[in-house]
Design an enzyme around this catalytic site. Structure first.
Site, PDB file in Angstrom:
ATOM      1  N   ASP A  78     -56.922  22.392  14.455  1.00 31.19           N
ATOM      2  CA  ASP A  78     -55.690  21.637  14.240  1.00 31.19           C
ATOM      3  C   ASP A  78     -54.678  22.517  13.510  1.00 31.19           C
ATOM      4  OD1 ASP A  78     -53.917  19.512  14.088  1.00 31.19           O
ATOM      5  OD2 ASP A  78     -55.052  18.420  12.563  1.00 31.19           O
ATOM      6  N   ARG A 123     -40.302  16.812  23.548  1.00 28.59           N
ATOM      7  CA  ARG A 123     -40.881  17.035  22.203  1.00 28.59           C
ATOM      8  C   ARG A 123     -42.355  17.409  22.269  1.00 28.59           C
ATOM      9  NH1 ARG A 123     -40.584  11.677  19.789  1.00 28.59           N
ATOM     10  NH2 ARG A 123     -41.653  12.721  18.071  1.00 28.59           N
ATOM     11  N   LYS A 124     -42.925  17.485  23.444  1.00 23.36           N
ATOM     12  CA  LYS A 124     -44.369  17.708  23.584  1.00 23.36           C
ATOM     13  C   LYS A 124     -44.681  19.203  23.685  1.00 23.36           C
ATOM     14  CE  LYS A 124     -44.751  14.906  27.143  1.00 23.36           C
ATOM     15  NZ  LYS A 124     -45.350  14.012  28.177  1.00 23.36           N
TER      16      LYS A 124
HETATM   17  C1  LIG Z   1     -44.938  24.131  12.295  1.00 23.45           C
HETATM   18  C2  LIG Z   1     -45.581  23.537  11.101  1.00 23.45           C
HETATM   19  C3  LIG Z   1     -47.058  23.832  11.014  1.00 23.45           C
HETATM   20  C4  LIG Z   1     -47.836  22.568  10.971  1.00 23.45           C
HETATM   21  C5  LIG Z   1     -49.323  22.774  10.894  1.00 23.45           C
HETATM   22  C6  LIG Z   1     -49.947  21.422  10.755  1.00 23.45           C
HETATM   23  C7  LIG Z   1     -51.413  21.395  10.969  1.00 23.45           C
HETATM   24  C8  LIG Z   1     -51.961  19.999  10.752  1.00 23.45           C
HETATM   25  C9  LIG Z   1     -51.254  18.986  11.668  1.00 23.45           C
HETATM   26  C10 LIG Z   1     -51.726  17.598  11.408  1.00 23.45           C
HETATM   27  O1  LIG Z   1     -52.877  17.352  11.181  1.00 23.45           O
HETATM   28  S1  LIG Z   1     -50.511  16.349  11.503  1.00 23.45           S
HETATM   29  C11 LIG Z   1     -51.426  14.907  10.988  1.00 23.45           C
HETATM   30  C12 LIG Z   1     -52.101  14.182  12.109  1.00 23.45           C
HETATM   31  N1  LIG Z   1     -51.152  13.600  13.016  1.00 23.45           N
HETATM   32  C13 LIG Z   1     -50.391  12.543  12.693  1.00 23.45           C
HETATM   33  O2  LIG Z   1     -50.401  12.030  11.608  1.00 23.45           O
HETATM   34  C14 LIG Z   1     -49.517  11.991  13.785  1.00 23.45           C
HETATM   35  C15 LIG Z   1     -49.580  10.466  13.808  1.00 23.45           C
HETATM   36  N2  LIG Z   1     -48.890   9.989  15.016  1.00 23.45           N
HETATM   37  C16 LIG Z   1     -47.533   9.834  15.024  1.00 23.45           C
HETATM   38  O3  LIG Z   1     -46.848   9.977  14.017  1.00 23.45           O
HETATM   39  C17 LIG Z   1     -46.901   9.477  16.335  1.00 23.45           C
HETATM   40  O4  LIG Z   1     -47.849   8.884  17.201  1.00 23.45           O
HETATM   41  C18 LIG Z   1     -46.309  10.750  17.034  1.00 23.45           C
HETATM   42  C19 LIG Z   1     -45.199  11.365  16.168  1.00 23.45           C
HETATM   43  C20 LIG Z   1     -47.374  11.791  17.376  1.00 23.45           C
HETATM   44  C21 LIG Z   1     -45.660  10.290  18.363  1.00 23.45           C
HETATM   45  O5  LIG Z   1     -44.851   9.187  18.102  1.00 23.45           O
HETATM   46  P1  LIG Z   1     -43.322   9.165  18.534  1.00 23.45           P
HETATM   47  O6  LIG Z   1     -42.848   7.756  18.433  1.00 23.45           O
HETATM   48  O7  LIG Z   1     -42.542  10.186  17.787  1.00 23.45           O
HETATM   49  O8  LIG Z   1     -43.336   9.653  20.048  1.00 23.45           O
HETATM   50  P2  LIG Z   1     -43.507   8.776  21.367  1.00 23.45           P
HETATM   51  O9  LIG Z   1     -44.557   7.762  21.231  1.00 23.45           O
HETATM   52  O10 LIG Z   1     -42.118   8.352  21.791  1.00 23.45           O
HETATM   53  O11 LIG Z   1     -44.044   9.892  22.400  1.00 23.45           O
HETATM   54  C22 LIG Z   1     -43.262  11.013  22.724  1.00 23.45           C
HETATM   55  C23 LIG Z   1     -43.939  11.643  23.912  1.00 23.45           C
HETATM   56  O12 LIG Z   1     -45.227  12.122  23.486  1.00 23.45           O
HETATM   57  C24 LIG Z   1     -46.273  11.492  24.255  1.00 23.45           C
HETATM   58  N3  LIG Z   1     -47.399  11.238  23.342  1.00 23.45           N
HETATM   59  C25 LIG Z   1     -47.351  10.780  22.082  1.00 23.45           C
HETATM   60  N4  LIG Z   1     -48.559  10.703  21.540  1.00 23.45           N
HETATM   61  C26 LIG Z   1     -49.423  11.141  22.514  1.00 23.45           C
HETATM   62  C27 LIG Z   1     -50.820  11.300  22.575  1.00 23.45           C
HETATM   63  N5  LIG Z   1     -51.614  11.027  21.534  1.00 23.45           N
HETATM   64  N6  LIG Z   1     -51.362  11.784  23.703  1.00 23.45           N
HETATM   65  C28 LIG Z   1     -50.581  12.087  24.773  1.00 23.45           C
HETATM   66  N7  LIG Z   1     -49.229  11.968  24.757  1.00 23.45           N
HETATM   67  C29 LIG Z   1     -48.668  11.497  23.644  1.00 23.45           C
HETATM   68  C30 LIG Z   1     -45.643  10.197  24.752  1.00 23.45           C
HETATM   69  O13 LIG Z   1     -46.304   9.734  25.934  1.00 23.45           O
HETATM   70  C31 LIG Z   1     -44.231  10.672  25.044  1.00 23.45           C
HETATM   71  O14 LIG Z   1     -44.227  11.411  26.253  1.00 23.45           O
HETATM   72  P3  LIG Z   1     -42.946  11.496  27.196  1.00 23.45           P
HETATM   73  O15 LIG Z   1     -41.921  12.353  26.499  1.00 23.45           O
HETATM   74  O16 LIG Z   1     -43.456  12.161  28.441  1.00 23.45           O
HETATM   75  O17 LIG Z   1     -42.488  10.082  27.408  1.00 23.45           O
END
Ligand SMILES: CCCCCCCCCC(=O)SCCNC(=O)CCNC(=O)[C@H](O)C(C)(C)COP(=O)(O)OP(=O)(O)OC[C@H]1O[C@@H](n2cnc3c(N)ncnc32)[C@H](O)[C@@H]1OP(=O)(O)O
Length: 179
Positions: A78, A123-124
């Site tokens: 991750d 954004r993906k």
């Molecule tokens: C550069 C900095 C370095 C960072 C290093 C970090 C390493 C550690 C990273 C982590 O562990 S982050 C913590 C764990 N993750 C989270 O807490 C995220 C929790 N989930 C969320 O906040 C939201 O579900 C997320 C921001 C991911 C998406 O919500 P949104 O409302 O912003 O997006 P939306 O639902 O409109 O989806 C946007 C697109 O992504 C797709 N999508 C979203 N979640 C998906 C999923 N789980 N699987 C497949 N597709 C997904 C969705 O279908 C859509 O596709 P299209 O553009 O084609 O319409």
């Protein structure tokens, strides 16, 4: 993966190959140096869009007898795949992560991860990575685990509702680091 993916350019602000990448968050469990319970991973820029990460498999990361816990390995993937997204210049979060655990990884090993962005649309951000054991009794060129992950670019305000839960004062949040 979708067919209409594009690759981002390697930006001027990114370190030269071999250069260290900054922590994205000093309190991060995966990489933060202000997180005593954490995994203290380190990262360097590679060629093109590739990023490398290192993890020393501490005794406390044990899952099965003598081997790394699968959840710890997942954290490492991750982290390194998230760091590969740093070329984008803004924050991301993990939306989906899948791991293949190919070989047992003994405690005490040093793992090297290589990760990159495979493509993005809107954004993906589609990423992949693999791990090898570079130090330890089973070190070699064998890929011991692989991962694919979907990250979503987010606005910094994404984390605003969590501000009251931050543990202490971070010293290097991504965006104010020296990258
Ligand atoms: C550069 C900095 C370095 C960072 C290093 C970090 C390493 C550690 C990273 C982590 O562990 S982050 C913590 C764990 N993750 C989270 O807490 C995220 C929790 N989930 C969320 O906040 C939201 O579900 C997320 C921001 C991911 C998406 O919500 P949104 O409302 O912003 O997006 P939306 O639902 O409109 O989806 C946007 C697109 O992504 C797709 N999508 C979203 N979640 C998906 C999923 N789980 N699987 C497949 N597709 C997904 C969705 O279908 C859509 O596709 P299209 O553009 O084609 O319409």
């Amino acid at each position: 993966m979708p067919d209409d993916l594009t690759l981002p350019p390697r930006p001027d602000f990114f370190p030269a190959p071999g250069g260290a990448l900054p922590q994205h968050w000093s309190k991060c469990f995966g990489c933060g140096d202000d997180q005593p319970a954490g995994m203290a991973m380190t990262f360097t820029a590679g060629e093109g869009l590739e990023v490398s990460g290192r993890l020393t498999v501490a005794q406390r990361y044990q899952g099965g007898p003598g081997v790394i816990h699968g959840g710890i390995l997942s954290v490492a993937f991750d982290e390194v795949q998230g760091m590969a997204c740093m070329v984008l210049g803004g924050p991301v979060v993990t939306g989906h992560l899948e791991i293949d655990f190919a070989r047992p990884i003994p405690l005490g090993s040093v793992l090297e991860f290589r990760a990159r962005i495979d493509g993005m649309v809107r954004r993906k951000v589609y990423t992949s990575a693999e791990a090898r054991i570079v130090e330890g009794p089973t070190a070699g060129d064998t890929v011991v685990a692989t991962s694919r992950g979907l990250f979503l670019t987010i606005k910094p305000e994404h984390f605003a509702p969590m501000a009251d839960f931050v543990d202490g004062v971070p010293v290097s949040p991504f965006g104010t680091s020296s990258l």
